[in-house]
Scaffold this active site. Structure first.
Site: not given
Ligand code: PGA
Length: 232
Positions: A6, A8, A90, A92, A156, A162, A192
């Protein structure tokens, strides 16, 4: 075993081309690979990875085929481009762009209907884990989804994305087993994942692959994770 990168909001078309040309040169067997560039870089990725087994997926997809939805892209448009799948939900997007379980469900449903492969993301925040609410959160996020041959889940934990704080292999396994008890689908781990922790995470019986963010941006770390996957 499936490894998805991914990217991003990293890599425009030029950097995408460079990465894909490098990726083509690698001997990566025994693992299914997906790269997920930003929308503007999808076309070049599709073009440069044509004829390989490496699939290209988007990072989001809208639920309507077309319409007055400024800034959105439909599954049909992605299919026209030769894109194979999409990430949906996701954390985010949930955190910064108002994505809800309801909009995730609509996007997943439309993408599957249109023939895309979907990686649907779920996972608890640090506060939710601290409150002992992990299973409730996963139950709520999964309640809107149904099994489908083209649906893969990505567990996740938000506190691991991150941050360099990976779930221990035991924690990942426990959550994956719980997720699978609620919905029958392969489950990727994300948060991570790096070359030095990939092997032990991927060795867990209910970890079916990884969704990799930061470490998917460099050819060397991405291919090291892919190699760890092909050995597990
Ligand atoms: P990370 O991101 O590997 O950089 O933690 C994972 C993700 O957000 O999918």
């Amino acid at each position: 075993m499936l490894i998805a990168g991914n990217w991003k909001m990293y890599k425009g078309p030029a950097e995408t081309a460079e990465f894909c040309l490098g990726l083509r040169e690698q001997e990566l067997t025994g693992v299914d690979l997906v790269v997920c560039p930003p929308f503007v870089s999808l076309a070049v990725a599709v073009q440069l990875l044509a004829g390989t087994e490496i699939a290209v997926a988007a990072q989001n997809v809208h639920w309507d085929a077309e319409g007055a939805y400024t800034g959105e892209v439909s599954a049909e448009m992605l299919r026209e481009l030769g894109v194979y799948g999409a990430i949906v939900g996701h954390s985010e997007r949930r955190q910064y762009f108002g994505e809800t379980d309801d909009t995730v469900a609509r996007r997943v449903h439309a993408a599957l209907e249109a023939g895309l492969f979907v990686i649907a993301c779920i996972g608890e925040t640090e506060a939710e884990r601290g409150q002992g609410a992990t299973e409730d959160v996963l139950r709520r996020q999964l309640a809107v989804l149904e099994p489908d041959d083209n649906l893969v889940l990505a567990y996740e934990p938000v506190w691991a994305i991150g941050t360099g704080k990976t779930a221990t292999p035991g924690t990942a396994q426990e959550s994956h087993a719980f997720v699978k008890s609620l919905l029958d689908a392969p489950v990727l781990y994300g948060g991570s994942v790096k070359p030095d922790n990939a092997a032990e995470l991927l060795a867990q019986p209910d970890v079916d692959g990884a969704l990799v963010g930061g470490a998917s941006l460099e050819l060397e770390s991405f291919t090291a994770i892919c190699r760890a996957a092909s050995h597990s």
